[in-house]
Design a protein around this motif. Sequence first.
Motif, PDB file in Angstrom:
ATOM      1  N   UNK A 143      34.160  49.377  44.325  1.00 43.59           N
ATOM      2  CA  UNK A 143      33.689  49.985  43.083  1.00 43.59           C
ATOM      3  C   UNK A 143      33.426  48.871  42.042  1.00 43.59           C
ATOM      4  N   UNK A 144      32.390  49.073  41.244  1.00 41.80           N
ATOM      5  CA  UNK A 144      32.050  48.121  40.184  1.00 41.80           C
ATOM      6  C   UNK A 144      31.794  48.869  38.882  1.00 41.80           C
ATOM      7  N   UNK A 145      32.336  48.347  37.770  1.00 41.61           N
ATOM      8  CA  UNK A 145      32.057  48.851  36.443  1.00 41.61           C
ATOM      9  C   UNK A 145      31.624  47.673  35.582  1.00 41.61           C
ATOM     10  N   UNK A 186      37.603  44.340  43.845  1.00 43.01           N
ATOM     11  CA  UNK A 186      37.680  43.903  45.241  1.00 43.01           C
ATOM     12  C   UNK A 186      39.087  43.953  45.808  1.00 43.01           C
ATOM     13  N   UNK A 187      40.050  44.148  44.920  1.00 42.76           N
ATOM     14  CA  UNK A 187      41.433  44.217  45.414  1.00 42.76           C
ATOM     15  C   UNK A 187      41.745  45.568  46.054  1.00 42.76           C
ATOM     16  N   UNK A 223      29.322  49.798  46.132  1.00 42.39           N
ATOM     17  CA  UNK A 223      28.591  48.931  47.043  1.00 42.39           C
ATOM     18  C   UNK A 223      29.333  48.853  48.377  1.00 42.39           C
ATOM     19  N   UNK A 224      28.550  48.605  49.430  1.00 43.02           N
ATOM     20  CA  UNK A 224      29.189  48.354  50.726  1.00 43.02           C
ATOM     21  C   UNK A 224      29.652  46.910  50.762  1.00 43.02           C
ATOM     22  N   UNK A 225      30.790  46.693  51.373  1.00 45.43           N
ATOM     23  CA  UNK A 225      31.368  45.361  51.436  1.00 45.43           C
ATOM     24  C   UNK A 225      30.359  44.379  52.028  1.00 45.43           C
ATOM     25  N   UNK A 226      30.270  43.222  51.342  1.00 49.20           N
ATOM     26  CA  UNK A 226      29.349  42.175  51.776  1.00 49.20           C
ATOM     27  C   UNK A 226      28.038  42.189  51.026  1.00 49.20           C
ATOM     28  N   UNK A 227      27.809  43.239  50.200  1.00 46.64           N
ATOM     29  CA  UNK A 227      26.543  43.328  49.476  1.00 46.64           C
ATOM     30  C   UNK A 227      26.533  42.339  48.303  1.00 46.64           C
TER      31      UNK A 227
END
Length: 537
Positions: free
Chosen positions: A113-115, A121-122, A56-60
Amino acid sequence: MLLWLLMLWGGPLDAALSYQLELQESVTVQEGLCVHVPCTFSYPWFAFAPPYMSWFQKGADVNHDPPVATNRPNQKLHERTQGRFFLHGDLQTKDCSLDIKGVNMGDSGTYFFQIFTYSYLDNMLSLNVTALTHTPDILIPGTLESGRPGNLTCSVPWACERGTPPIFSWTSVALTSLGPRTHFSSVLTLTPRPQDHGTNLTCQVYFPAAGVMVERTVQLNVTYAPQNTAIRIFQGNRTVLKILQNTSSVLILEGQALRLLCAADSSPPAELSWFRGSPAWNATPINRSANLDLPQVGAAEEGDLTCQAQNPLGSQHVSLHLSVVYPPRLLSPSCSWEGEGLHCNCSSRAQPAPTLRWRLGEGLLEGNHSNASWTITSSSAGPWANSSLSLSGPLGSSLRLSCEARNAHGSQSAAFLLLPGTPEPRTSGVLGAVGGAGSIALLSLCLCLFFRVKTCRKKAAQPVQSMDMNPASSLGSGAHQHQSWTDSPADHPAPADASPISREEQELHYALLRFPKLKPQKWESIHTEYTEIKAHK
């Protein structure tokens, strides 16, 4: 049991109990190119969930906003990145690498990145997009020779293979046709001409995914044989003529200076040489440079002059015919007594050939004509003109006669002056008395015979005077002058300024011929020459 599960997980205890991400935090890429961002992750062993991953783009808002890339089937993606951002996530290898093709300026930003439902976010990715500075490569094999087709290749080896194929376009004034192309290159078949030498050839490459275009321009180096060889003619500081074709004729006044400059269009530059006449295979040039200087043109320079231009691809030559022109020159005019008349000859040489005419008193005589008093016979051959004049009948001492030669560049004349002399002796009369005395008649007869014999003796001796004066003498230079008497007895006749001589004593004919010598500027010389008139009885 816990130890057995950790061994199955295959990692250290902290990695098995936490979420960790390894990636390059800042990546810079030029627009239009592709970039691969390596990434690995870990998550707690006890977090059992479907193996779906996303970027995702930051802030999404991950619950409402679409990701820029994901491995979840049928997941709607951000329309700006759809088809360009790819995540080939692998839960087994813990791979979260991100591939981007056709990067554009709008892709600059920060991504995470998200799983499962956990966002890393770090450790986030900072993507910096800069302007495209790469340019295409143009390959020209060998030398471009006029008339011979050659293949030119435009390539972008730095473009990414996974990206959208770029669009190639060529711009040139030369005759071209497109050849085969690949993902990274385009081939152009070019048939160069001499006029294409030094012109520009441009290859443009457009990247549709990024909307950017780059180009490269090169100058064509075309080799060709000499052409358009020309001769420029200079008199002073001005160009009087430019000759492009062979056998052109140039008129030049004798004595003038002339400069010839030869030039040719060729690649590589031609070697220029000058020849007299047509250049033979082994002829030696009279000059090995573009310039040929003729400081004072004369008869020796008349004829064909040829400039030859030669380079490794061929040769070309151009010639001119130099015609030297000059005003008339009279050559030894002469007069002589023939029978009962005067015969005069006049010859002249000039270029172009002169015309001759006679001036008798106030009248002009020319061509081939005759009447009861005079006959003119004229002829010409090459630069020569000849004319003869025959005069019959009595000629007075006041007779004015001259020969004149002229052409477009000047004129020259010669005047004939008949000097005064004693007239023809008259037949003596018979002295007698009216009556019939025999003695008187006999005496008269004797006296008649005596005078007739004396007159005949004097007629037998008729001298002709010939005078030859040095030209300097007419200027008062003190040069000597001499005179000779021909065809005369030992007794010399008296000069013209002496006391008159009786008509019965002698018969003399005097003639004077004057030659005004003309310069090219058409002014008359003050030099004077005298010629002889011979008497034939």
